[in-house]
Structures are given as C-alpha cells and as structure tokens.
Scaffold this motif. Structure first.
Motif, mmCIF file in Angstrom:
data_model
loop_
_atom_site.group_PDB
_atom_site.id
_atom_site.type_symbol
_atom_site.label_atom_id
_atom_site.label_comp_id
_atom_site.label_asym_id
_atom_site.label_seq_id
_atom_site.Cartn_x
_atom_site.Cartn_y
_atom_site.Cartn_z
ATOM 1 N N PRO A 41 -107.555 -0.505 -10.862
ATOM 2 C CA PRO A 41 -106.893 0.683 -11.396
ATOM 3 C C PRO A 41 -105.810 0.258 -12.380
ATOM 4 C CG PRO A 41 -106.680 0.517 -8.993
ATOM 5 C CD PRO A 41 -107.199 -0.787 -9.474
ATOM 6 N N ARG A 42 -105.414 1.186 -13.212
ATOM 7 C CA ARG A 42 -104.388 0.862 -14.201
ATOM 8 C C ARG A 42 -103.049 0.595 -13.518
ATOM 9 N NH1 ARG A 42 -106.375 5.695 -16.803
ATOM 10 N NH2 ARG A 42 -104.323 6.645 -16.552
ATOM 11 N N ALA A 43 -102.304 -0.343 -14.136
ATOM 12 C CA ALA A 43 -100.985 -0.673 -13.601
ATOM 13 C C ALA A 43 -100.116 0.577 -13.545
ATOM 14 C CB ALA A 43 -100.324 -1.744 -14.469
ATOM 15 N N SER A 44 -100.296 1.443 -14.527
ATOM 16 C CA SER A 44 -99.471 2.654 -14.588
ATOM 17 C C SER A 44 -99.830 3.642 -13.477
ATOM 18 C CB SER A 44 -99.625 3.321 -15.963
ATOM 19 O OG SER A 44 -100.992 3.636 -16.167
ATOM 20 N N GLU A 45 -100.963 3.419 -12.810
ATOM 21 C CA GLU A 45 -101.293 4.288 -11.664
ATOM 22 C C GLU A 45 -100.735 3.724 -10.372
ATOM 23 O OE1 GLU A 45 -105.504 4.600 -11.387
ATOM 24 O OE2 GLU A 45 -105.675 5.806 -13.219
ATOM 25 N N ILE A 46 -100.726 2.378 -10.311
ATOM 26 C CA ILE A 46 -100.353 1.738 -9.049
ATOM 27 C C ILE A 46 -98.883 1.935 -8.719
ATOM 28 C CG2 ILE A 46 -100.084 -0.520 -7.950
ATOM 29 C CD1 ILE A 46 -102.705 -1.240 -9.523
ATOM 30 N N ILE A 47 -98.037 1.775 -9.739
ATOM 31 C CA ILE A 47 -96.605 1.892 -9.489
ATOM 32 C C ILE A 47 -96.255 3.285 -8.941
ATOM 33 C CG2 ILE A 47 -94.280 1.569 -10.473
ATOM 34 C CD1 ILE A 47 -96.013 -1.003 -10.458
ATOM 35 N N PRO A 48 -96.728 4.372 -9.601
ATOM 36 C CA PRO A 48 -96.439 5.699 -9.021
ATOM 37 C C PRO A 48 -97.042 5.876 -7.627
ATOM 38 C CG PRO A 48 -97.207 5.912 -11.280
ATOM 39 C CD PRO A 48 -97.410 4.476 -10.884
ATOM 40 N N SER A 49 -98.221 5.312 -7.418
ATOM 41 C CA SER A 49 -98.829 5.519 -6.102
ATOM 42 C C SER A 49 -98.050 4.737 -5.034
ATOM 43 C CB SER A 49 -100.318 5.167 -6.129
ATOM 44 O OG SER A 49 -100.564 3.905 -5.571
ATOM 45 N N LEU A 50 -97.519 3.558 -5.410
ATOM 46 C CA LEU A 50 -96.650 2.822 -4.485
ATOM 47 C C LEU A 50 -95.417 3.656 -4.164
ATOM 48 C CD1 LEU A 50 -95.742 0.254 -3.005
ATOM 49 C CD2 LEU A 50 -94.840 -0.608 -5.159
ATOM 50 N N PHE A 51 -94.869 4.257 -5.214
ATOM 51 C CA PHE A 51 -93.676 5.066 -5.047
ATOM 52 C C PHE A 51 -93.945 6.239 -4.102
ATOM 53 C CE2 PHE A 51 -90.572 8.219 -6.669
ATOM 54 C CZ PHE A 51 -89.423 7.467 -6.453
#
Lengths: 263, 258
Positions: A41-51
């Motif tokens: 998945p895109r890095a920009s998806e992972i950070i929000p999903s971690l959050f």
C-alpha cells in the motif's frame, strides 16, 4: 541548556533527507503500478491508518502488551547479567567453570530456544518474557565480565593502599571502571530484547505487536500489517534514542575521555 | 621507635616459564618520623617490588616490615603509596576534587572539613581552578599533582613514592620536587622515595640508600646534610652536591659492571 538554534544544528539533516527519499520512492512505486496495492500500500495510506489504529485504541493494547514484556524481560536480564557478570569477572575460578558453557550457549541463535520455552512454559507472558531474558542476558553478561576483568590492576592497588576492602573496591572502583562495558552490553541487548518479544509474540501470542503484525497479514489486512511494522520500527528507534540520551548523561566522563584520545 | 622498619626483607617470585626470580635479596633499614629518605638503584633492581612489600600490597618471601613496631600484614592505614603511572592510578570518572576526596571518603570522612582540606591541598599543589576537571583533561605533571594531593589528603604518616616524577619532563620534575619538599615541611609527613635519578635523590633526601642490581641489597647508606629549605640553583650548584652525585654514580656503575 541548548538553544533552539543549537538543537536545529544538531539534527542530522542528510539522514532525514535519505529517510524521506525512501518514503517518496515507496509512494511513487506503489502508485505507478496499481496491482502492487495488495502487497504494497502507499506510504501515504499507512501513516494515517497507523494513526487511526492508535486513536481507536486497537493498537494500544498490543503496544502496551509488548512494552510490558519488553520492560520485564529486559530489566530481569539486566539484573541477572550484571550481577552474574560481576561475580564471574571478579572470581576467576567461577569464570573458568562457566566459561565454556557460556561460549557454547551464547552463539546459539536465541530464537531456537522458543520451542523449548513453549514446551516448558506453555503459551503466555511468562514464556515470552523468559525467552527475552534468555536472549538479552548474553551481551550484558559477556561485556560485564570483560569490563570487570579489564579494570586496571593499578586502580585496585590504589584502592587497597587507601585501605579499602574487597567490597568497597568493587563498589567504588571496579563498578565505575567497568561501567562503559556494561553500558555497551545493555545497549546491544536493547535491540535483542525487542526482536525476541516480537518474534515470540508471532509464535505464541494472543496480544502484542508481533501477534498483531502476523494476525493482520493472515487476515489480509495488509495496510494494518504495515502499520504494525512501522510502529515496531518507531518503537525500536525511540528506545535506542532514550538509551543514548541516558547514556550521554551518566557516562559524560567516558565520552569526554574518548574525544580526548581521538585528538 | 622508628616509624618504619624493614628487617631482612627478601622477595622472589616465579615467572611465567616457572623460573624463580630473586627480586630482593635481604634489605634492612629504619626510617625515623619526619624523615625524607630515598632508595636509588639501577633500573630493574626490584625497587617497585620493595615498595609494594612495604605498602603491604605484596607479601615478602621472608623478612618483615614494621610500622610503629607492628608487623605489616596488609595495607597499613597510616601509609599510602603514590605510583609512577599517575595516568593509570587516577579515577577517570571522578573530577580532580573527587579524586582528592577519595582517600578521605575511604576513611569515612565526608565532612565539610574534609572538603576544605581537599581544596586546600589542590591549591597547595598548584591546581586551583581545576577542581572540576577530569584527570584526562590534564597534562602528566598536573595528573601527578592530583595523585600527590589525593595521597596527602588522606593524612598518612608515611608516604611511599615509586618514581613519581620518572615520566615527567625535566622542568615539570624540578617544579614538582619543590612542591613536594614544601608540602613535606609543612605537613611533617615521613616520605620514602624511590628514584633512579641520583640528583633527585640527593636534592630531596635526608638519607639515601644505594641498592645493588637484582637481587637487590643495600650497598651503601649516605647522609645528605645540605641545609633546608633547598634551592634548585644553589643546592644543586654546590660543589659538595657534585661530589656526592659522582660518588653515588661511581658506586652504582661499579655495581652494574659487577
């Protein structure tokens, strides 16, 4: 106190730029081939999903479980290894007795002990903590023994001429003189403890970051899996930074001395 | 009663290969309270071994050491040894002040008086302003001053010194000799000094024992009666100083030539 300008200057800018570049490369390659989506998945998806996972509390119980095991395992290991290391460093006879055993057990990959621990302790916290203790003991033990043995005999003679007995020589001379070695061992074991907690949780956990990562992968929630991986990475980074900050404060003399020797 | 008495002290030790080395072959001497005495001898004559035995850090093979008439079995509480290797004997993790306080702490004295005593000794050896420095920030000469201050802060009755200025440059050496003499006169400590520098021994001492090569014995004893306080220029410039130096030198070189 350091001024804000000083703090800014001490940041390793090239290092952060390189990290940013990797994230950008990740983002670009994930976007360029939509088929990747399910694996990467895109890095920009992972950070929000971690959050989101943290905010919702879903990850918090796993984080706390892992942290608790880590702290327990690491602390117990440090206590056992430093104590035993001093004793073995101080008494040559005991060291001769145990040296071969230590050198036999130490190089064994510690994860190999997990099935044994499972057999003896079953699934649960005690098994995870036990393997963490087992793995973390070695670097601290070996470094402490080396440190105690490397203490300059002249320092001990100095203590004796000032009338110090064995016990006070140990406390006032041997321990401080060996402390740089002990700290090195503690630092190595910091990373090892985290590895063992995560690995053991993957094998025998119903909670914890290791369990979470593997469980999300098996449930094909790849985004969540990556979020877990990133969180473990951040955790390791923060633990190391905290350790270094504490070390810089307590071992000031050592750093000054080394800087002097390097000149 | 002599403050320190060495009776027929001999020391042999086994080397790595198993061969037995006789380091000291029976040395006797007496030191009176307040004296400044020196041993001079060729290098490798077992001087350090002798001091280690006197300091109670090593057991003699035979003979004994008496302090105030009592036999030395371990390090006596009223006696301190200053080592030649000041860079190894100072505590790197302690500041100058903390190093000097070490002996006082060892005696269980952590009072305010102890600290002011440590501070005044630091000043007497010329290190005022360096209290918070660490040993590794100092030059060799300054490090040895710390070691001397640390030993004297402990208020020993007898100070043993093992070639304390041996690895210092010539000028620093002269300066430290004068500091040591000043402190000795001020504090009344008995000093037993070891050196291979004949002139240093003459300049500092009331009496000198000349040692033979291994196994070492006392081959001569000399009284040095130059008035005190001594002075690097006038004392050393004295014709009798030269005579004495030559006499000792002849004695030692004969000894080496065997």
């Amino acid at each position: 106190m350091k001024s804000p300008a000083e703090r800014l200057r001490r940041i390793n800018w090239p290092g952060w730029v390189a990290l940013g570049a990797v994230l950008v490369a990740w983002e670009v390659s994930a976007r360029s081939e939509p088929g990747f989506g399910s694996y990467l998945p895109r890095a920009s998806e992972i950070i929000p999903s971690l959050f989101r996972l943290i905010v919702s509390g879903e990850l918090t119980i796993h984080l706390l479980a892992s942290l608790g095991r880590f702290v327990a395992g690491y602390t117990i290991a440090a206590f056992i290894a430093v104590t035993l290391g001093i004793v073995l460093g101080y008494f040559r006879i005991l060291h001769s007795f145990l040296h071969t055993l230590i050198e036999f057990l130490r190089p064994m990959p510690s994860v190999a002990i997990i099935p044994v621990a499972l057999l003896l302790l079953g699934i649960g916290d005690s098994m995870i903590v036990a393997v963490t203790v087992y793995a973390s003991v070695w670097p601290i033990l070996v470094n402490t023994i080396d440190g105690v043995r490397a203490v300059d005999p002249l320092l001990v003679q100095t203590g004796r001429t000032f009338g110090l007995g064995r016990w006070r020589i140990l406390r006032r001379i041997v321990l401080p003189a060996a402390s740089p070695y002990v700290v090195t061992g503690l630092r190595i074991s910091l990373a090892i403890a985290l590895i063992l907690v995560t690995t053991a949780e993957m094998i025998a956990g119903s909670r914890g970051l290791g369990f979470f990562i593997l469980d999300e992968e098996r449930s094909l929630r790849i985004g969540h899996m990556y979020a877990g991986v990133v969180l473990v990475a951040v955790l390791g980074y923060l633990l190391n930074r905290t350790f270094l900050a504490l070390e810089a404060r307590t071992m000031k003399w050592r750093h000054g001395m080394r800087a002097r020797e390097a000149v | 009663m002599s403050i320190l008495e060495v009776q027929q002290l001999a020391k042999s030790y086994r080397q790595m290969g198993g061969a037995v080395t006789d380091a000291i072959g029976g040395i006797s001497c007496r030191v009176e309270p307040g004296e400044f005495v020196s041993f001079v001898g060729p290098s490798g004559c077992g001087k350090t071994t002798l001091l280690m035995c006197i300091a109670g850090l090593m057991a003699p093979t035979s003979g004994r050491v008496l302090v105030h008439g009592a036999e030395v079995k371990g390090p006596p509480s009223n006696l301190v040894l200053v080592f030649q290797e000041f860079n190894r004997s100072l505590f790197a993790w302690r500041s100058v002040l903390e190093n000097v306080l070490f002996g006082l702490e060892a005696r269980g004295d952590a009072s305010r008086r102890a600290e002011s005593r440590a501070r005044s000794l630091i000043e007497l050896v010329g290190l005022k302003g360096f209290e918070r420095h660490h040993p590794w920030e100092l030059s060799g000469g300054m490090q040895q001053r710390v070691a001397i201050a640390r030993a004297l802060a402990y208020e020993p009755e007898v100070l043993l010194m093992d070639e304390p200025f041996g690895s210092l440059d010539a000028l620093t050496r002269l300066e430290l000799e004068d500091i040591l003499l000043k402190l000795w006169q001020q504090l009344g400590t008995t000093i037993l000094f070891i050196t291979h520098d004949i002139e240093e021994a003459i300049y500092l001492s009331d009496r000198i024992w000349i040692l033979s090569g291994r196994p070492s014995r006392v081959i001569d004893e000399l009284q040095v009666d130059f008035s005190r306080p001594r002075d690097q220029i006038t004392t050393r410039g004295n014709a009798r100083f030269m005579e004495l130096r030559n006499a000792i030198y002849r004695r030692i070189s004969n000894e080496i030539a065997g």
